[in-house]
Design a protein around this motif. Structure first.
Motif, short mmCIF file in Angstrom:
data_model
loop_
_atom_site.label_atom_id
_atom_site.label_comp_id
_atom_site.label_asym_id
_atom_site.label_seq_id
_atom_site.Cartn_x
_atom_site.Cartn_y
_atom_site.Cartn_z
N VAL A 54 33.67 49.82 -121.35
CA VAL A 54 32.55 49.42 -120.48
C VAL A 54 32.30 50.49 -119.43
N VAL A 55 33.37 50.98 -118.82
CA VAL A 55 33.23 52.04 -117.81
C VAL A 55 32.62 53.29 -118.44
N CYS A 56 33.07 53.64 -119.62
CA CYS A 56 32.52 54.81 -120.31
C CYS A 56 31.04 54.60 -120.63
N GLY A 57 30.67 53.40 -121.04
CA GLY A 57 29.26 53.09 -121.28
C GLY A 57 28.42 53.26 -120.04
N LEU A 58 28.94 52.79 -118.92
CA LEU A 58 28.22 52.95 -117.66
C LEU A 58 28.10 54.43 -117.27
N LEU A 59 29.17 55.18 -117.48
CA LEU A 59 29.13 56.61 -117.18
C LEU A 59 28.15 57.35 -118.09
N LEU A 60 28.09 56.93 -119.35
CA LEU A 60 27.14 57.55 -120.28
C LEU A 60 25.69 57.27 -119.87
N ALA A 61 25.48 56.13 -119.22
CA ALA A 61 24.13 55.75 -118.79
C ALA A 61 23.61 56.65 -117.68
N THR A 62 24.53 57.27 -116.94
CA THR A 62 24.10 58.20 -115.89
C THR A 62 24.17 59.61 -116.47
N VAL A 63 23.15 60.35 -116.31
CA VAL A 63 23.06 61.68 -116.92
C VAL A 63 24.16 62.62 -116.41
N ALA A 65 27.14 61.97 -115.35
CA ALA A 65 28.52 61.61 -115.68
C ALA A 65 28.81 61.65 -117.19
N ILE A 66 27.89 62.12 -117.99
CA ILE A 66 28.11 62.16 -119.44
C ILE A 66 29.35 62.98 -119.81
N PRO A 67 29.56 64.17 -119.23
CA PRO A 67 30.79 64.91 -119.58
C PRO A 67 32.06 64.14 -119.22
N ILE A 68 32.07 63.46 -118.08
CA ILE A 68 33.23 62.67 -117.68
C ILE A 68 33.45 61.53 -118.68
N ALA A 69 32.37 60.87 -119.07
CA ALA A 69 32.47 59.77 -120.04
C ALA A 69 33.02 60.26 -121.37
N LEU A 70 32.58 61.42 -121.83
CA LEU A 70 33.04 61.95 -123.11
C LEU A 70 34.53 62.33 -123.06
N ILE A 71 34.95 62.91 -121.94
CA ILE A 71 36.36 63.25 -121.77
C ILE A 71 37.20 61.97 -121.71
N LEU A 72 36.74 60.99 -120.95
CA LEU A 72 37.45 59.73 -120.83
C LEU A 72 37.53 58.99 -122.18
N LEU A 73 36.44 59.00 -122.92
CA LEU A 73 36.44 58.36 -124.25
C LEU A 73 37.41 59.05 -125.20
N THR A 74 37.41 60.37 -125.18
CA THR A 74 38.33 61.12 -126.03
C THR A 74 39.77 60.80 -125.67
N ALA A 75 40.09 60.83 -124.39
CA ALA A 75 41.44 60.50 -123.94
C ALA A 75 41.80 59.07 -124.32
N PHE A 76 40.85 58.15 -124.17
CA PHE A 76 41.09 56.74 -124.51
C PHE A 76 41.44 56.59 -125.98
N PHE A 77 40.70 57.25 -126.86
CA PHE A 77 40.98 57.12 -128.29
C PHE A 77 42.31 57.76 -128.68
N ILE A 78 42.68 58.84 -128.03
CA ILE A 78 43.98 59.46 -128.28
C ILE A 78 45.10 58.52 -127.83
N VAL A 79 44.98 57.99 -126.62
CA VAL A 79 45.99 57.07 -126.10
C VAL A 79 46.05 55.80 -126.95
N LEU A 80 44.90 55.33 -127.38
CA LEU A 80 44.84 54.13 -128.22
C LEU A 80 45.56 54.35 -129.55
N TYR A 81 45.35 55.50 -130.16
CA TYR A 81 46.03 55.81 -131.42
C TYR A 81 47.53 55.94 -131.18
N TRP A 82 47.89 56.66 -130.13
CA TRP A 82 49.29 56.92 -129.83
C TRP A 82 50.03 55.64 -129.42
N ALA A 83 49.32 54.66 -128.86
CA ALA A 83 49.94 53.42 -128.38
C ALA A 83 50.70 52.71 -129.48
N ARG A 84 50.18 52.76 -130.70
CA ARG A 84 50.85 52.12 -131.83
C ARG A 84 52.24 52.70 -132.06
#
Length: 158
Positions: A54-63, A65-84
């Protein structure tokens, strides 16, 4: 189907063994957190899995903050995969503690991975096991990361 599961299990095996070998203290701190605080881990994992997108979606909505959102999303997916990986390690440790208490973390991880993928391929059960394992691991990882940060800050390392 089977190729996807085999490839994913192979990647998880490699990452898990690398984690056990090259990040032994952090790996074990997450597994220990999962053992000591399973429900807190699940709750924090669930909140993070809902709030971060949700936070990433909000960040993507602001022009701006798009780079921050993309970095955060990438980190989130890495952490999500690694969490298993941490939750799988905990599954293996739980089983081996009853069979062979002096087992290595690597053998615990391999056993946990085998059990996890056996459960994951069972229809209906796998649909429950996979997200739960991810959420438990995500929460435990976030708790351990916070503890790591607080300790490093207290010791003046960051």
């Amino acid at each position: 189907g089977a190729f996807f599961h085999t490839r994913r299990a192979g990647a998880t095996l490699i990452l898990g063994l690398l984690s056990v070998r090259f990040l032994p203290r952090f790996h074990q701190s997450v597994v220990t957190t999962l053992s000591a605080r399973p429900w807190a881990s699940l709750g924090i994992g669930f909140i993070a899995a809902v709030v971060l997108p949700v936070v990433c979606g909000l960040l993507l909505a602001t022009v701006l903050a798009i780079p921050i959102a993309l970095i955060l999303l990438t980190a989130f997916f890495i952490v999500l995969y690694w969490a298993r990986i941490y939750a799988i390690g905990r599954i293996g440790e739980f089983i081996l503690a009853r069979l062979r208490p002096a087992s290595s973390r690597a053998s615990a991880f391999v056993l946990g991975l085998f059990v996890y993928y056996l459960l994951a391929i069972i229809p209906f059960i796998g649909w429950l096991v996979v997200p739960l394992v991810t959420l438990f691991g995500l929460g435990a990882e976030l708790i351990a990361r916070k503890q790591f940060y607080v300790t490093a800050k207290t010791q003046g390392l960051i």
